[in-house]
Write an enzyme that holds these catalytic residues in place. Structure first.
Site, PDB file in Angstrom:
ATOM      1  N   LYS A 135     -12.174  -3.302  18.979  1.00  0.00           N
ATOM      2  CA  LYS A 135     -10.935  -3.876  19.030  1.00  0.00           C
ATOM      3  C   LYS A 135     -10.120  -3.576  20.548  1.00  0.00           C
ATOM      4  O   LYS A 135      -9.034  -3.872  20.732  1.00  0.00           O
ATOM      5  CB  LYS A 135      -9.820  -3.427  18.185  1.00  0.00           C
ATOM      6  CG  LYS A 135     -10.248  -3.885  16.707  1.00  0.00           C
ATOM      7  CD  LYS A 135      -9.278  -3.614  15.644  1.00  0.00           C
ATOM      8  CE  LYS A 135      -9.855  -4.056  14.152  1.00  0.00           C
ATOM      9  NZ  LYS A 135      -8.996  -4.029  13.124  1.00  0.00           N
TER      10      LYS A 135
ATOM     11  N   PHE B 197      -4.737   3.491  14.449  1.00  0.00           N
ATOM     12  CA  PHE B 197      -4.862   4.359  13.596  1.00  0.00           C
ATOM     13  C   PHE B 197      -5.660   3.860  12.809  1.00  0.00           C
ATOM     14  O   PHE B 197      -5.971   2.472  12.373  1.00  0.00           O
ATOM     15  CB  PHE B 197      -3.458   4.677  12.924  1.00  0.00           C
ATOM     16  CG  PHE B 197      -2.682   5.808  13.367  1.00  0.00           C
ATOM     17  CD1 PHE B 197      -2.533   6.854  12.649  1.00  0.00           C
ATOM     18  CD2 PHE B 197      -2.165   5.585  14.849  1.00  0.00           C
ATOM     19  CE1 PHE B 197      -1.786   8.059  13.244  1.00  0.00           C
ATOM     20  CE2 PHE B 197      -1.224   6.674  15.341  1.00  0.00           C
ATOM     21  CZ  PHE B 197      -1.019   7.875  14.514  1.00  0.00           C
TER      22      PHE B 197
ATOM     23  N   ASN C  63       0.891  -1.235  -0.025  1.00  0.00           N
ATOM     24  CA  ASN C  63       0.042  -0.021  -0.167  1.00  0.00           C
ATOM     25  C   ASN C  63       0.868   1.229   0.013  1.00  0.00           C
ATOM     26  O   ASN C  63       1.971   0.978  -0.080  1.00  0.00           O
ATOM     27  CB  ASN C  63      -0.939   0.113   1.096  1.00  0.00           C
ATOM     28  CG  ASN C  63      -0.222   0.045   2.573  1.00  0.00           C
ATOM     29  OD1 ASN C  63       0.573   0.750   2.769  1.00  0.00           O
ATOM     30  ND2 ASN C  63      -0.514  -1.122   3.419  1.00  0.00           N
TER      31      ASN C  63
ATOM     32  N   LYS D  41     -14.061   0.922  15.477  1.00  0.00           N
ATOM     33  CA  LYS D  41     -12.722   0.051  15.491  1.00  0.00           C
ATOM     34  C   LYS D  41     -12.196   0.328  16.952  1.00  0.00           C
ATOM     35  O   LYS D  41     -11.679  -0.453  17.562  1.00  0.00           O
ATOM     36  CB  LYS D  41     -11.969   0.865  14.449  1.00  0.00           C
ATOM     37  CG  LYS D  41     -10.436   0.052  14.534  1.00  0.00           C
ATOM     38  CD  LYS D  41      -9.540   0.537  13.368  1.00  0.00           C
ATOM     39  CE  LYS D  41      -8.416   0.116  13.167  1.00  0.00           C
ATOM     40  NZ  LYS D  41      -7.402   0.385  11.976  1.00  0.00           N
TER      41      LYS D  41
ATOM     42  N   LYS E 119       9.258 -16.928 -11.043  1.00  0.00           N
ATOM     43  CA  LYS E 119       8.473 -15.571 -11.675  1.00  0.00           C
ATOM     44  C   LYS E 119       7.170 -16.404 -12.526  1.00  0.00           C
ATOM     45  O   LYS E 119       7.415 -16.919 -13.379  1.00  0.00           O
ATOM     46  CB  LYS E 119       9.282 -14.793 -12.656  1.00  0.00           C
ATOM     47  CG  LYS E 119       8.475 -13.739 -13.113  1.00  0.00           C
ATOM     48  CD  LYS E 119       9.413 -12.720 -14.199  1.00  0.00           C
ATOM     49  CE  LYS E 119       8.605 -11.695 -14.906  1.00  0.00           C
ATOM     50  NZ  LYS E 119       9.399 -10.933 -15.856  1.00  0.00           N
TER      51      LYS E 119
ATOM     52  N   ASP F  21      -4.353  -6.378   4.932  1.00  0.00           N
ATOM     53  CA  ASP F  21      -5.470  -7.254   5.420  1.00  0.00           C
ATOM     54  C   ASP F  21      -5.658  -8.579   4.606  1.00  0.00           C
ATOM     55  O   ASP F  21      -6.368  -9.415   5.073  1.00  0.00           O
ATOM     56  CB  ASP F  21      -6.984  -6.412   5.201  1.00  0.00           C
ATOM     57  CG  ASP F  21      -7.055  -5.162   5.983  1.00  0.00           C
ATOM     58  OD1 ASP F  21      -6.517  -5.015   7.284  1.00  0.00           O
ATOM     59  OD2 ASP F  21      -7.571  -4.238   5.376  1.00  0.00           O
TER      60      ASP F  21
END
Length: 405
Positions: free
Chosen positions: A344, A326, A212, A340, A292, A282
């Site tokens: 959590k 975060f 990301n 969240k 490859k 995730d």
């Protein structure tokens, strides 16, 4: 420095108890409020009446002598004290404290106090060097008790060597110097902080991976700021292009979500504050290839599987830690962030609307909302990531002091 300080002076049963009289007098003259607590054996060396006259306060000896029915005496004194000094500290009193034994008023009070405790040993030279005594002192040092080393010279037992109680003036100066140094070491002095930063990479084959846009800048800023505020910092970093980090920060480099999961759990129990700012994948490819994958006609479908939820697993495991997450969102950020936080078992969450100008990944600035268990959002406007890190840590320090932990 001692003006109006509440000083608990613990006197245990050694011949050096006579020096505690001068220590009581000098602390009182310096403006401190002194309460003396003696062991029963200490009272055989010096009369409690002497300490009462010097301190102008009652002397405590018997746990069960409850003078005020509205208060439990040893808890009241433990809460009252700003500083506790044990002088002289015998091998017996050190051993009790190191092993959690509370069988008289002094040992019971020392286990209950949250004050800084300074221990001034006094004993025979061979007792001071005994492995059991050394082990007990090391244990207490690990628990942040502070030792005032005895002097060397002629001892009451006739030996010459180390074990003589330090002089009252030296004891007071040592306490003052340490208290002054604590004040300039920052609000996180003595705390251990664990931070995760950056992205993870989930491999497809030797040349391809999923990742990301996280650069790790926010997490690195948090680690640096925590260090500046006095903390001992461990940074778990995903694959980032940031080389600079304070050399006193312990850095653990990982690549995959699984490696980050393991590193965070390996270091979780020993830390006081844990901030998961990393952008962890995730999902990861269910199947990977050692060679490859060659281009072929048509589409290529990659089946994905869930990675372990690091933050949720830490929330389920935490006991004393202040756990901060975060949340990088683009739609209804506050709503999803609070969800969240609660789901959590977090103590606080920092919510980013990464679609806002100046916020989110790759930027040197950020905009955030800090929410703790009271669910009252606190906005942090556009700031450099370092400034935002300092503001977040300020909120954490406040919340821990306020009992929102």
């Amino acid at each position: 420095m001692m003006e109006n300080k509440n000083i608990l002076l613990g006197v245990s049963g050694g011949i050096a108890a006579y020096k505690a009289c001068a220590l009581t007098s000098k602390l009182t003259q310096a403006g401190a409020n002194v309460r003396v607590m003696m062991t029963e054996n200490a009272s055989k060396f010096v009369s409690p009446l002497t300490f009462q006259a010097l301190s102008r306060n009652p002397v405590y000896i018997d746990t069960f002598d409850e003078k005020n029915p509205q208060k439990i005496a040893h808890i009241d004194v433990a809460d009252w004290a700003d500083i506790a000094i044990i002088a002289p500290a015998t091998a017996n009193s050190i051993g009790k404290l190191a092993n959690g034994i509370a069988d008289d008023m002094l040992s019971t009070t020392l286990l209950a106090t949250q004050a800084d405790v300074y221990i001034a040993p006094a004993m025979n030279v061979h007792m001071y060097a005994h492995p059991a005594v050394i082990k007990n002192m090391k244990q207490l040092e690990e628990w942040n008790y502070h030792f005032i080393e005895p002097g060397a010279g002629f001892l009451a037992c006739g030996y010459v060597g180390k074990g003589r109680l330090e002089e009252p003036e030296s004891i007071i100066n040592t306490v003052i110097n340490h208290q002054n140094s604590q004040q300039i070491r920052g609000p996180l002095y003595g705390k251990k902080v664990l931070v995760s930063a950056g992205p993870t990479r989930e491999q497809i084959d030797p040349v391809r991976f999923f990742t990301n846009r996280s650069t790790g800048k926010m997490g690195f800023a948090l680690a640096e700021a925590a260090k500046e505020l006095g903390a001992e910092v461990t940074l778990v970093a995903g694959p980032v292009n940031i080389d600079s980090v304070n050399s006193t920060i312990k850095r653990i480099d990982v690549i995959t979500a699984e490696q980050m999961f393991q590193a965070m759990h390996d270091n979780f129990s020993e830390n006081d504050i844990v901030i998961k700012s990393a952008a962890v994948a995730d999902y990861r490819p269910k199947n990977t290839f050692v060679e490859k994958m060659k281009k072929q006609p048509g589409d290529w479908k990659i089946e994905m599987e869930r990675t372990q939820d690091i933050l949720q697993s830490l929330g389920a495991e935490k006991n004393h830690q202040f756990l901060v997450g975060f949340a990088a969102e683009t739609t209804n950020p506050l709503e999803y962030g609070v969800e969240k936080l609660q789901k959590k078992n977090l103590d606080a969450i920092v919510i980013n609307n990464v679609s806002a100008h100046g916020a989110g990944f790759e930027s040197d600035t950020n905009i955030a909302t800090y929410v703790n268990k009271s669910l009252q959002p606190e906005e942090i406007p556009l700031s450099s990531k370092k400034d935002l890190a300092l503001q977040v840590l300020g909120f954490i320090v406040r919340d821990m002091k306020d009992g929102k932990l």
